[in-house]
Write a protein that holds these residues in place. Structure first.
Motif, PDB file in Angstrom:
ATOM      1  N   LEU A  25      -5.925 -75.428 -18.759  1.00  0.00           N
ATOM      2  CA  LEU A  25      -6.819 -75.668 -19.894  1.00  0.00           C
ATOM      3  C   LEU A  25      -6.212 -75.126 -21.190  1.00  0.00           C
ATOM      4  O   LEU A  25      -6.297 -75.769 -22.243  1.00  0.00           O
ATOM      5  CB  LEU A  25      -8.187 -75.016 -19.625  1.00  0.00           C
ATOM      6  N   LYS A  29      -5.583 -77.306 -24.499  1.00  0.00           N
ATOM      7  CA  LYS A  29      -6.128 -76.961 -25.823  1.00  0.00           C
ATOM      8  C   LYS A  29      -4.999 -76.837 -26.843  1.00  0.00           C
ATOM      9  O   LYS A  29      -5.109 -77.313 -27.969  1.00  0.00           O
ATOM     10  CB  LYS A  29      -6.885 -75.621 -25.752  1.00  0.00           C
ATOM     11  N   TYR A  40     -13.236 -74.103 -12.210  1.00  0.00           N
ATOM     12  CA  TYR A  40     -12.366 -72.923 -12.117  1.00  0.00           C
ATOM     13  C   TYR A  40     -12.188 -72.463 -10.679  1.00  0.00           C
ATOM     14  O   TYR A  40     -11.129 -71.978 -10.319  1.00  0.00           O
ATOM     15  CB  TYR A  40     -12.926 -71.781 -12.971  1.00  0.00           C
ATOM     16  N   LEU A  78       1.800 -58.224 -15.735  1.00  0.00           N
ATOM     17  CA  LEU A  78       0.933 -57.380 -16.576  1.00  0.00           C
ATOM     18  C   LEU A  78      -0.019 -56.529 -15.730  1.00  0.00           C
ATOM     19  O   LEU A  78      -0.195 -55.337 -16.004  1.00  0.00           O
ATOM     20  CB  LEU A  78       0.134 -58.274 -17.524  1.00  0.00           C
ATOM     21  N   PHE A  79      -0.612 -57.136 -14.703  1.00  0.00           N
ATOM     22  CA  PHE A  79      -1.589 -56.393 -13.904  1.00  0.00           C
ATOM     23  C   PHE A  79      -0.919 -55.503 -12.851  1.00  0.00           C
ATOM     24  O   PHE A  79      -1.469 -54.460 -12.496  1.00  0.00           O
ATOM     25  CB  PHE A  79      -2.593 -57.346 -13.245  1.00  0.00           C
ATOM     26  N   PRO A  82       0.983 -51.473 -14.216  1.00  0.00           N
ATOM     27  CA  PRO A  82       0.427 -50.112 -14.241  1.00  0.00           C
ATOM     28  C   PRO A  82       0.398 -49.453 -12.858  1.00  0.00           C
ATOM     29  O   PRO A  82       0.425 -48.225 -12.758  1.00  0.00           O
ATOM     30  CB  PRO A  82      -1.002 -50.309 -14.765  1.00  0.00           C
ATOM     31  N   LEU A  96      -7.928 -47.876  -8.194  1.00  0.00           N
ATOM     32  CA  LEU A  96      -7.671 -48.787  -9.317  1.00  0.00           C
ATOM     33  C   LEU A  96      -6.307 -49.473  -9.139  1.00  0.00           C
ATOM     34  O   LEU A  96      -6.162 -50.669  -9.421  1.00  0.00           O
ATOM     35  CB  LEU A  96      -7.729 -48.006 -10.639  1.00  0.00           C
ATOM     36  N   LEU A 100      -5.622 -53.447  -8.923  1.00  0.00           N
ATOM     37  CA  LEU A 100      -4.704 -54.157  -9.826  1.00  0.00           C
ATOM     38  C   LEU A 100      -3.610 -54.879  -9.043  1.00  0.00           C
ATOM     39  O   LEU A 100      -3.181 -55.967  -9.429  1.00  0.00           O
ATOM     40  CB  LEU A 100      -4.095 -53.188 -10.841  1.00  0.00           C
ATOM     41  N   LEU A 103      -5.216 -57.958  -7.667  1.00  0.00           N
ATOM     42  CA  LEU A 103      -5.427 -58.894  -8.766  1.00  0.00           C
ATOM     43  C   LEU A 103      -4.100 -59.538  -9.177  1.00  0.00           C
ATOM     44  O   LEU A 103      -4.000 -60.773  -9.280  1.00  0.00           O
ATOM     45  CB  LEU A 103      -6.048 -58.143  -9.948  1.00  0.00           C
TER      46      LEU A 103
ATOM     47  N   TYR B  90     -13.529 -71.858 -23.411  1.00  0.00           N
ATOM     48  CA  TYR B  90     -13.589 -71.155 -22.123  1.00  0.00           C
ATOM     49  C   TYR B  90     -15.016 -70.637 -21.939  1.00  0.00           C
ATOM     50  O   TYR B  90     -15.644 -70.217 -22.915  1.00  0.00           O
ATOM     51  CB  TYR B  90     -12.622 -69.969 -22.124  1.00  0.00           C
ATOM     52  N   TRP B  93     -18.273 -66.076 -19.291  1.00  0.00           N
ATOM     53  CA  TRP B  93     -17.990 -65.169 -18.169  1.00  0.00           C
ATOM     54  C   TRP B  93     -16.485 -64.979 -17.993  1.00  0.00           C
ATOM     55  O   TRP B  93     -16.018 -63.893 -17.667  1.00  0.00           O
ATOM     56  CB  TRP B  93     -18.634 -65.663 -16.856  1.00  0.00           C
ATOM     57  N   LEU B  94     -15.729 -66.072 -18.255  1.00  0.00           N
ATOM     58  CA  LEU B  94     -14.277 -65.991 -18.074  1.00  0.00           C
ATOM     59  C   LEU B  94     -13.665 -65.103 -19.162  1.00  0.00           C
ATOM     60  O   LEU B  94     -12.804 -64.252 -18.878  1.00  0.00           O
ATOM     61  CB  LEU B  94     -13.678 -67.396 -18.114  1.00  0.00           C
ATOM     62  N   PHE B  98     -11.850 -61.563 -18.461  1.00  0.00           N
ATOM     63  CA  PHE B  98     -10.464 -61.366 -18.870  1.00  0.00           C
ATOM     64  C   PHE B  98     -10.329 -60.105 -19.731  1.00  0.00           C
ATOM     65  O   PHE B  98      -9.432 -59.288 -19.510  1.00  0.00           O
ATOM     66  CB  PHE B  98      -9.967 -62.601 -19.632  1.00  0.00           C
ATOM     67  N   LEU B 101     -10.760 -57.027 -17.473  1.00  0.00           N
ATOM     68  CA  LEU B 101      -9.601 -56.742 -16.612  1.00  0.00           C
ATOM     69  C   LEU B 101      -8.415 -56.241 -17.429  1.00  0.00           C
ATOM     70  O   LEU B 101      -7.677 -55.354 -16.991  1.00  0.00           O
ATOM     71  CB  LEU B 101      -9.209 -57.995 -15.820  1.00  0.00           C
ATOM     72  N   LEU B 102      -8.282 -56.814 -18.618  1.00  0.00           N
ATOM     73  CA  LEU B 102      -7.192 -56.371 -19.497  1.00  0.00           C
ATOM     74  C   LEU B 102      -7.407 -54.915 -19.896  1.00  0.00           C
ATOM     75  O   LEU B 102      -6.453 -54.111 -19.907  1.00  0.00           O
ATOM     76  CB  LEU B 102      -7.165 -57.266 -20.739  1.00  0.00           C
ATOM     77  N   LEU B 104      -9.002 -52.727 -18.176  1.00  0.00           N
ATOM     78  CA  LEU B 104      -8.739 -51.937 -16.976  1.00  0.00           C
ATOM     79  C   LEU B 104      -7.231 -51.706 -16.801  1.00  0.00           C
ATOM     80  O   LEU B 104      -6.790 -50.600 -16.462  1.00  0.00           O
ATOM     81  CB  LEU B 104      -9.291 -52.700 -15.760  1.00  0.00           C
ATOM     82  N   ALA B 105      -6.452 -52.773 -17.051  1.00  0.00           N
ATOM     83  CA  ALA B 105      -4.991 -52.661 -16.905  1.00  0.00           C
ATOM     84  C   ALA B 105      -4.437 -51.683 -17.935  1.00  0.00           C
ATOM     85  O   ALA B 105      -3.575 -50.851 -17.614  1.00  0.00           O
ATOM     86  CB  ALA B 105      -4.339 -54.030 -17.061  1.00  0.00           C
TER      87      ALA B 105
END
Lengths: 178, 309
Positions: A25, A29, A40, A78-79, A82, A96, A100, A103, B90, B93-94, B98, B101-102, B104-105
């Protein structure tokens, strides 16, 4: 070798499916390609989809098809980053970190464009290659790679990719940088 | 909105409210009758379509008057709807997930920063060790140990490097304390030659404390561990020379000279070994025991020994 049904893998790694579709998406865009429907995540095959108009340029088709590879790979790093050092180098994980890692690897596992993405890209590349579009010519081997990668999913190639992109490569880079 | 005449009743009807049956417009009033005779007229499912008014937006049904709308995927769509299709937002909720989570990271990155810092310090420690800069290596290991106290091996590494630094600075008693601490740390087996360095430090500490029997015992133990090490043999010679200096017993003198000759053969032309040899020979000649510093102060250009091994 353990064979797990695809829908179960998709269920466990659902953030990857969501990011994969969000990446499609994003590039739609970016390239102003009309999107008619987005799912999704769902339990079924496919586990997510984006229905869009046929782009008028091959660059748009290419970006939309390989978009998840770029975005999912980036977010995987990125995830995972850490959690990389405490878990991989020091063996000192915390909840955590585990979250991560799950994720990041879930997202990385869904980085490969699907066979449907490859099919669309192949069709568009054939048309564009007739006009000697260099990107289209480069896309043919890429489409073959995508098909191979999808075939190798049965051997957990998607998981291995997620693990490599999230852990092994950043660890190598980190060790060289520090 | 455009109107068209129904092919059945000839009445005008909005195009969007008609069906195309075999390419003919049929209004909603007549369509049931036409489809009832479908079999007779040879009409199949593929012959029936909803007619699209090119002046009415398919999505929001906005009427554009007489002016036709641009087509998107074959359907007339107004500018607002087209923009919505081309820039589909978008879901909230998305976006929230996001951002969450960002965050959190980023939080995890900050929380675990100390591990990254410790990794860097351990790399720096290794580089300092390669340059034999033990003081810097010890400082880096100390910092790593402070950053990650959960890993006691770092404290062991720090103690080991402090021990090597103290040994290099002739502070043997301190070196013994550090190296004993390093040896007691978990995984001390991974510290390179910690036992040997400790033995060497203990031997030198015994010399500093003028406990020459202990000095000799430690030096002999060192030879037992590294038979090919000329400095260990020279240390045994040094210990015998000390015992000779204290007692005047010729037997110790002979042992000192014998070991010194053996050490010289093993060391070759090593300048450090030559300096150490001169110091031992001075001890044998004069029965005076000097520290390295004092010896170098008195004989900055070297010592010409009387005793020949």
């Amino acid at each position: 070798m353990i064979i797990i049904p695809g829908f179960l893998i998709a269920l466990v790694t659902f953030p990857g499916v969501i990011v994969h579709e969000a990446a499609h998406l994003f590039f739609c865009k970016l390239r102003r390609v009309a999107v008619f429907d987005v799912c999704y995540f769902r339990i079924g095959n496919p586990s997510g989809y984006v229905i869009h108009e046929v782009p008028d340029s091959f660059t748009s088709s290419f970006l939309i098809a390989v978009g998840p590879f770029i975005i999912n790979s980036f977010l995987c790093v990125l995830f995972c980053f850490p959690a990389l050092v405490p878990v991989r180098m020091f063996n000192q994980p915390d909840p955590l970190c585990y979250f991560l890692i799950w994720l990041g690897i879930s997202i990385g596992m869904h980085a490969f464009p699907s066979t449907q993405d490859a099919k669309v890209l192949w069709q568009q590349a054939k048309k564009a290659a007739a006009k000697f579009n260099p990107l289209a010519l480069l896309s043919f081997p890429l489409v073959i790679l995508i098909y191979i990668a999808n075939l190798l999913r049965i051997l957990w190639a998607d998981y291995l990719y997620g693990f490599a992109i999230g852990f092994v490569i950043p660890e190598m880079i980190l060790n060289r940088m520090l | 909105m455009k109107q068209v005449a129904c092919t059945e009743c000839q009445q005008l009807a909005p195009i969007g409210e008609t069906l195309l049956v075999k390419q003919q417009h049929v209004c909603s009033s007549c369509v049931e009758g036409v489809l009832a005779q479908a079999a007779e007229k040879g009409i199949t499912k593929n012959d029936v379509f909803r007619a699209s008014d090119p002046t009415v937006c398919t999505q929001c049904k906005a009427d554009n008057g007489a002016e036709e709308l641009p087509h998107l995927a074959g359907m007339p769509v107004c500018a607002t709807c087209e923009d919505r299709f081309r820039n589909r937002p978008y879901p909230t909720w998305l976006k929230l997930a996001f951002i969450g989570l960002l965050t959190l990271a980023v939080f995890s990155f900050g929380w675990n920063w100390r591990f990254l810092a410790a990794t860097r310090e351990i790399h720096q420690m290794q580089r300092a060790l390669l340059k034999q800069d033990f003081e810097r290596a010890a400082n880096f290991a100390d910092q790593a140990s402070r950053h990650v106290p959960e890993i006691p091996e770092f404290a062991g590494m720090a103690a080991f490097n402090h021990g090597l630094d103290a040994l290099a600075k002739d502070q043997a008693a301190q070196a013994v304390d550090y190296l004993r601490k390093a040896k007691q740390s978990p995984n001390s087996g991974q510290l390179p030659e910690v036992d040997l360095f400790l033995l060497r430090a203990e031997a030198i500490a015994a010399f500093d404390a003028k406990q020459y029997d202990d000095y000799l015992a430690k030096a002999k133990a060192l030879i037992g561990r590294t038979p090919g090490d000329s400095s260990a043999v020279a240390m045994v010679a040094s210990a015998y020379a000390c015992k000779y200096a204290v007692t005047g017993n010729e037997e110790f003198r002979n042992e000192a000279l014998k070991n010194l000759e053996r050490a010289a053969k093993m060391a070759g032309k090593d300048p450090d070994a030559a300096n150490y040899r001169e110091r031992i020979l001075y001890r044998i000649d004069t029965r005076e025991i000097l520290t390295r510093k004092e010896f170098e102060r008195r004989f900055p250009h070297g010592y010409q020994p009387k005793a020949k091994p």
